[in-house]
Design a protein around this motif. Structure first.
Motif, PDB file in Angstrom:
ATOM      1  N   ILE A 175       1.635   5.517   0.941  1.00 37.73           N
ATOM      2  CA  ILE A 175       1.418   4.844   2.225  1.00 37.73           C
ATOM      3  C   ILE A 175       0.669   5.795   3.150  1.00 37.73           C
ATOM      4  O   ILE A 175       1.144   6.899   3.439  1.00 37.73           O
ATOM      5  N   GLU A 176      -0.516   5.382   3.566  1.00 30.87           N
ATOM      6  CA  GLU A 176      -1.346   6.228   4.423  1.00 30.87           C
ATOM      7  C   GLU A 176      -0.733   6.310   5.820  1.00 30.87           C
ATOM      8  O   GLU A 176      -0.459   5.284   6.456  1.00 30.87           O
ATOM      9  N   THR A 209      -2.648   4.557   8.894  1.00 33.11           N
ATOM     10  CA  THR A 209      -2.866   3.105   8.936  1.00 33.11           C
ATOM     11  C   THR A 209      -1.728   2.279   8.336  1.00 33.11           C
ATOM     12  O   THR A 209      -1.722   1.058   8.474  1.00 33.11           O
ATOM     13  N   ASN A 210      -0.791   2.943   7.654  1.00 33.61           N
ATOM     14  CA  ASN A 210       0.272   2.253   6.903  1.00 33.61           C
ATOM     15  C   ASN A 210      -0.273   1.419   5.743  1.00 33.61           C
ATOM     16  O   ASN A 210       0.437   0.577   5.182  1.00 33.61           O
ATOM     17  N   LYS A 211      -1.523   1.650   5.377  1.00 26.32           N
ATOM     18  CA  LYS A 211      -2.103   0.948   4.247  1.00 26.32           C
ATOM     19  C   LYS A 211      -1.493   1.469   2.954  1.00 26.32           C
ATOM     20  O   LYS A 211      -1.220   2.659   2.816  1.00 26.32           O
ATOM     21  N   ARG A 212      -1.288   0.583   1.997  1.00 27.96           N
ATOM     22  CA  ARG A 212      -0.607   0.941   0.761  1.00 27.96           C
ATOM     23  C   ARG A 212      -1.607   1.149  -0.374  1.00 27.96           C
ATOM     24  O   ARG A 212      -2.543   0.370  -0.572  1.00 27.96           O
ATOM     25  N   TYR A 213      -1.367   2.229  -1.114  1.00 27.89           N
ATOM     26  CA  TYR A 213      -2.208   2.589  -2.249  1.00 27.89           C
ATOM     27  C   TYR A 213      -1.329   2.827  -3.483  1.00 27.89           C
ATOM     28  O   TYR A 213      -0.109   2.960  -3.376  1.00 27.89           O
ATOM     29  N   GLN A 215      -4.612  10.953   5.332  1.00 30.31           N
ATOM     30  CA  GLN A 215      -5.893  10.810   4.653  1.00 30.31           C
ATOM     31  C   GLN A 215      -6.347  12.137   4.062  1.00 30.31           C
ATOM     32  O   GLN A 215      -6.886  12.186   2.955  1.00 30.31           O
ATOM     33  N   GLU A 242      -6.507   1.342  -3.645  1.00 34.48           N
ATOM     34  CA  GLU A 242      -5.884   0.286  -2.861  1.00 34.48           C
ATOM     35  C   GLU A 242      -4.937  -0.538  -3.725  1.00 34.48           C
ATOM     36  O   GLU A 242      -5.251  -0.867  -4.875  1.00 34.48           O
ATOM     37  N   ASP A 257      -4.041  -3.451  -4.861  1.00 34.39           N
ATOM     38  CA  ASP A 257      -4.481  -4.823  -5.081  1.00 34.39           C
ATOM     39  C   ASP A 257      -4.504  -5.003  -6.597  1.00 34.39           C
ATOM     40  O   ASP A 257      -5.365  -4.452  -7.289  1.00 34.39           O
TER      41      ASP A 257
END
Length: 208
Positions: free
Chosen positions: A71-72, A75-79, A157, A183, A185
């Protein structure tokens, strides 16, 4: 080998013989065993006679794999963390989760944490790993089961760039492993065309 023998269903089958065809050693330890067995079912449908079952088995024991959700922080974006290494049976580089064979201690979480450190440089406490699924990748000819765990970690990051910039693996054992953090997905990951490991694919769908 003994673990495999203990799992055999001898209430419904008759085991007449086990012929050990080959043994592959890992130094002083037994690695892989190939056997050919003579096994017959005890009960068959009316009108049928018992026939010898396919008896060739590649015994390699249990294994573990780890799905790492990154989790970045910004941004809380998940990878998802993938390791990229050469797989000789496939003849090419493949992307998969950190994974490895179990040792005789049968400490699944401990082994999973060790593989994650060796193959991706990430240290995590075994108790922080959560079990996701257990699967048999090739049930028709191999006894292997893979227990897949998952964990979630937060990285900036810059930390993600640092992880991807290094080479991992036990070099003395011929491992040259690179890490890719992509990412989360599932369809995009599968479209990479280098994700072939069944445990990786099953875990992606199980977690999603």
């Amino acid at each position: 080998f003994l673990g495999w023998v203990e799992r055999l269903d001898l209430k419904n089958h008759t085991l007449k013989s086990i012929d050990i065809r080959d043994v592959y050693m890992f130094g002083q330890a037994v690695g892989f065993i190939c056997v050919d067995c003579v096994v017959y079912p005890i009960k068959v449908p009316e009108g049928h006679t018992p026939q010898k079952l396919p008896g060739y088995v590649f015994i390699r024991g249990d294994a573990v794999a780890v799905l790492v959700i990154v989790i970045e922080k910004e941004t809380n974006k998940r990878y998802v963390l993938l390791v990229n290494q050469y797989r000789l049976p496939f003849g090419t580089y493949l992307k998969e989760f950190p994974a490895g064979m179990m040792d005789e201690n049968k400490n699944f979480k401990g082994q999973a944490a060790l593989e994650l450190k060796e193959e991706a440089g990430i240290e995590i406490k075994p108790e922080d790993l959560k079990e996701l699924l257990t699967m048999g990748p090739s049930l028709g000819g191999c006894d292997e089961t893979v227990k897949v765990f998952y964990c979630e970690i937060y990285k900036s990051q810059e930390e993600i760039k640092q992880i991807e910039s290094k080479i991992y693996g036990i070099h003395e054992e011929g491992e040259i492993i690179k890490v890719e953090i992509v990412e989360f997905d599932v369809q995009k990951i599968l479209s990479l065309n280098k994700v072939q490991a069944s445990a990786t694919i099953a875990a992606l769908f199980a977690y999603d």
